[in-house]
Design an enzyme around this catalytic site. Structure first.
Site, short mmCIF file in Angstrom:
data_model
loop_
_atom_site.label_atom_id
_atom_site.label_comp_id
_atom_site.label_asym_id
_atom_site.label_seq_id
_atom_site.Cartn_x
_atom_site.Cartn_y
_atom_site.Cartn_z
N CYS A 1 2.44 -1.51 -1.33
CA CYS A 1 2.64 -1.07 -2.70
C CYS A 1 2.66 -2.27 -3.65
CB CYS A 1 3.95 -0.32 -2.81
SG CYS A 1 3.84 1.33 -2.12
N ASP B 1 13.90 0.88 -1.92
CA ASP B 1 12.98 2.00 -1.72
C ASP B 1 13.57 3.33 -2.20
OD1 ASP B 1 11.14 0.27 -0.72
OD2 ASP B 1 11.18 1.00 1.35
N ILE C 1 15.40 -6.63 -5.78
CA ILE C 1 14.53 -7.13 -4.70
C ILE C 1 13.12 -7.46 -5.20
CG2 ILE C 1 13.58 -6.65 -2.39
CD1 ILE C 1 16.58 -6.55 -2.22
N ARG D 1 1.10 -2.81 4.24
CA ARG D 1 1.97 -3.96 4.37
C ARG D 1 2.25 -4.26 5.85
NH1 ARG D 1 2.94 -7.99 1.30
NH2 ARG D 1 4.92 -8.97 1.72
N LYS E 1 9.16 5.39 9.16
CA LYS E 1 7.83 4.75 9.02
C LYS E 1 7.93 3.24 9.22
CE LYS E 1 6.32 3.54 4.91
NZ LYS E 1 5.73 2.27 4.48
N ASN E 2 8.86 2.60 8.56
CA ASN E 2 8.88 1.13 8.62
C ASN E 2 9.30 0.61 9.99
OD1 ASN E 2 7.93 0.98 6.06
ND2 ASN E 2 9.90 0.55 5.09
N ARG F 1 1.32 8.10 2.42
CA ARG F 1 1.52 6.93 3.28
C ARG F 1 2.87 7.01 4.00
NH1 ARG F 1 1.45 1.71 0.06
NH2 ARG F 1 2.33 1.16 2.06
N ARG G 1 5.30 -10.21 -3.63
CA ARG G 1 5.33 -10.05 -2.19
C ARG G 1 4.70 -11.21 -1.42
NH1 ARG G 1 5.02 -3.69 -0.89
NH2 ARG G 1 6.55 -4.36 0.65
N PRO G 2 5.22 -12.42 -1.58
CA PRO G 2 4.69 -13.56 -0.84
C PRO G 2 5.05 -13.46 0.65
CG PRO G 2 6.67 -14.19 -2.04
CD PRO G 2 6.39 -12.76 -2.41
N ILE G 3 4.39 -14.29 1.48
CA ILE G 3 4.74 -14.29 2.91
C ILE G 3 5.15 -15.70 3.37
CG2 ILE G 3 3.39 -12.25 3.55
CD1 ILE G 3 1.31 -14.25 4.76
N ASP G 4 5.65 -16.49 2.40
CA ASP G 4 6.01 -17.87 2.75
C ASP G 4 7.10 -17.95 3.83
OD1 ASP G 4 7.47 -16.75 0.41
OD2 ASP G 4 8.71 -18.52 0.67
N GLN G 5 8.02 -17.00 3.85
CA GLN G 5 9.10 -17.05 4.86
C GLN G 5 8.57 -16.73 6.25
OE1 GLN G 5 12.28 -18.21 4.04
NE2 GLN G 5 11.07 -18.64 2.22
C1 UD1 Z 1 9.98 -4.08 3.59
C2 UD1 Z 1 9.62 -2.62 3.56
C3 UD1 Z 1 9.64 -2.11 2.12
C4 UD1 Z 1 10.97 -2.42 1.47
C5 UD1 Z 1 11.35 -3.89 1.63
C6 UD1 Z 1 12.76 -4.21 1.16
C7 UD1 Z 1 8.10 -2.39 5.43
C8 UD1 Z 1 6.71 -2.21 5.91
N1 UD1 Z 1 8.29 -2.47 4.11
O1 UD1 Z 1 9.00 -4.77 2.84
O2 UD1 Z 1 9.43 -0.71 2.16
O3 UD1 Z 1 10.89 -2.13 0.10
O4 UD1 Z 1 11.28 -4.26 3.02
O5 UD1 Z 1 13.69 -3.43 1.83
O6 UD1 Z 1 9.06 -2.41 6.21
N2 UD1 Z 1 9.94 -12.48 0.07
C9 UD1 Z 1 9.61 -13.80 -0.15
N3 UD1 Z 1 8.92 -14.46 0.83
C10 UD1 Z 1 8.56 -13.86 2.00
C11 UD1 Z 1 8.91 -12.51 2.21
C12 UD1 Z 1 9.60 -11.85 1.22
O7 UD1 Z 1 9.93 -14.37 -1.18
O8 UD1 Z 1 7.93 -14.52 2.84
C13 UD1 Z 1 10.69 -11.74 -0.98
C14 UD1 Z 1 9.91 -10.53 -1.52
O9 UD1 Z 1 9.04 -10.91 -2.56
C15 UD1 Z 1 11.02 -9.66 -2.00
C16 UD1 Z 1 12.15 -9.92 -0.98
O10 UD1 Z 1 11.83 -11.17 -0.38
O11 UD1 Z 1 11.45 -10.05 -3.27
C17 UD1 Z 1 12.29 -8.88 0.10
O12 UD1 Z 1 11.04 -8.65 0.71
P1 UD1 Z 1 10.92 -8.14 2.22
O13 UD1 Z 1 12.26 -7.75 2.72
O14 UD1 Z 1 10.15 -9.13 3.00
O15 UD1 Z 1 10.04 -6.84 2.04
P2 UD1 Z 1 8.85 -6.35 2.95
O16 UD1 Z 1 9.14 -6.71 4.39
O17 UD1 Z 1 7.57 -6.70 2.34
#
Ligand code: UD1
Length: 434
Positions: free
Chosen positions: A117, A305, A327, A93, A22-23, A397, A122-126
């Site tokens: 979920c 996961d 995580i 997501r 899926k991912n 999902r 789950r920020p998107i700052d990166q």
């Molecule tokens: C993806 C997967 C999810 C899985 C996760 C970790 C998809 C659609 N989802 O989620 O199933 O549980 O990887 O393997 O593929 N973080 C930040 N800033 C950012 C982005 C992330 O601080 O900009 C933090 C998150 O809060 C978290 C960690 O980094 O603590 C890992 O997150 P990330 O690997 O980005 O997870 P997703 O891509 O959301």
């Protein structure tokens, strides 16, 4: 609304074929719009997250054909500059991958902020940091991420946290930027590699995916391809753990055993027999399993996961186990449901301390998210008596044909309408028809 009814107690046995990841599919479907020709994607799982993303892609003008349940033909040549937004997009997501894809191709994207979920902040700052480094201006407007650039250029980006989503998003945008981008501290998950291979098959120049340094040399155009998505590591892991929890004997087919190493290693450690072949793993659990400790980490560590699933399994193992979530901050919401089944689990911050019990008993359970929902089904299959699992839209999902696959392994599980008579549901379950 619908729910699952599970009659526990049957050891799972037989063979189950794993669907596409899926991912990986979410990232690859989003990236497919970057080509001007028709892209063929095979082995796409038939799950609701995918259907939502495909609808979003169509809503901005991509031509989508769906000649087979698991195959999509996508042509993004006629995409219009429309915002990617609807109520469903906000729930998944993977919709944020549209930002990287649209920004890369059109230098402009407008996408609703992602849901997914509720397992942490789950920020998107990166992601934003990466897009800015490539030359884009980013603003948040009415719940939408708006990204714009005159031109994208290569950049040297050091990720502050290992993020699957940010690595994928930056890789997509950088594929069509001018010059070379280097992503350091990149995520190494199998679906990061799968997306890199897919982009490569469309003409992108990417090296190092699967290591923590990825180099991307931008190109002007991406062309057609015919690509088969990798098998789903987490679906496979869930069936392996369900086999172990029910003391069964199950062969998981259509998988890449290398992707399963952290999961297979834990199962061996606690007393399962694991036999690997080229594209299958057989798991046999003939006796009560032992306690262990586990911490979730980025790949190749134990996947977050699979955290609820291993907690369910250790809840039935002999001794005290410690599960640490490395995580996400809020991923133990299923523990209250497990307590209803007789599990002994105490949560302290990011750690669950699990005292194994001999057995679980059936209960009415509410899935709090996708993977925890699947873990509750696992617990119900191992339990004495009947369980009902509600909120199954979360589970759907990410798990294709869950009840059918479980029934093919001898488990008793049906999906019924909330209002269905118990006797009818049970009769159907016993007759193994849906
Ligand atoms: C993806 C997967 C999810 C899985 C996760 C970790 C998809 C659609 N989802 O989620 O199933 O549980 O990887 O393997 O593929 N973080 C930040 N800033 C950012 C982005 C992330 O601080 O900009 C933090 C998150 O809060 C978290 C960690 O980094 O603590 C890992 O997150 P990330 O690997 O980005 O997870 P997703 O891509 O959301």
């Amino acid at each position: 609304m619908e729910h699952y009814i599970v009659q526990g107690g049957n050891p799972l046995s037989g063979e189950v074929e794993i669907s596409g990841a899926k991912n990986a599919a979410l990232a690859i479907l989003a990236a497919s719009i970057m080509a001007d020709e028709t892209v063929i994607i095979e082995n796409v799982p038939d799950v609701s997250d995918i259907r939502v993303l495909v609808e979003a892609i169509q809503s901005i003008g991509a031509v989508v054909e769906h000649p087979d349940r698991h195959i999509y033909h996508i042509n993004g040549a006629l995409i219009r500059d429309l915002p990617v937004d609807n109520e469903l997009v906000r729930r998944i997501r993977g919709s944020y991958y549209m930002i990287g894809a649209l920004l890369g191709k059109y230098k402009r994207a407008q996408v609703a902020l992602p849901g997914g979920c509720a397992i942490g902040l789950r920020p998107i700052d990166q992601h934003i940091k990466g897009f800015r480094a490539l030359g884009a201006k980013i603003r948040l407007e009415n719940g939408m991420v708006v990204a714009e650039a005159e031109n994208l250029h290569g950049a040297h980006i050091y990720m502050d946290v290992v993020s699957v989503g940010a690595t994928i998003n930056i890789m997509m945008a950088a594929s069509m930027a001018r010059g070379t981008t280097i992503i350091e501290n990149a995520a190494k998950e199998p679906h990061v590699v799968d997306l890199a291979n897919f982009l490569g098959s469309m003409g992108a120049k990417i090296k190092g995916a699967g290591t923590d340094v990825i180099r991307i040399h931008g190109v002007e155009h991406l062309h057609k391809t015919d690509y088969v998505i990798i098998p789903d590591q987490i679906e496979a892991g869930t069936y392996m753990f369900a086999a172990a929890a029910t003391r069964g004997d199950v062969t998981i087919t259509n998988i890449i055993p290398k992707h399963m190493e952290s999961i297979s290693a834990k199962l061996s450690e606690i007393g399962c027999e694991i036999k690997e072949s080229d594209d299958a793993i057989r798991i046999v659990a003939s006796r009560r399993l032992q306690a262990t400790n586990v911490k979730t980490l980025p790949y190749p560590g134990f996947p977050t996961d699979m955290q609820p699933q291993i907690a369910v399994l250790l809840g039935l193992s002999s001794g005290t186990s410690i599960v640490t979530e490395g995580i996400f901050e809020n991923r133990f919401k299923y523990v209250d449901e497990m307590t209803k089944m007789g599990a002994h689990i105490t949560v302290e911050s990011s750690t669950a301390i699990i005292d194994g019990v001999q057995s679980y008993s059936g209960a009415s359970l509410y899935a709090p998210d996708l993977r925890a929902g699947a873990a509750l089904v696992m617990a119900a299959l191992a339990a004495n008596g009947i369980s009902r699992i509600y909120n199954i839209h979360y589970i759907e999902r990410g798990y294709e044909d869950f009840p059918d696959k479980i029934r093919s392994l001898g488990g008793e599980m049906v999906k019924v309408n909330d209002g269905a008579e118990d006797s009818d549901a049970m009769r159907r379950m016993m007759l193994k028809v849906i």
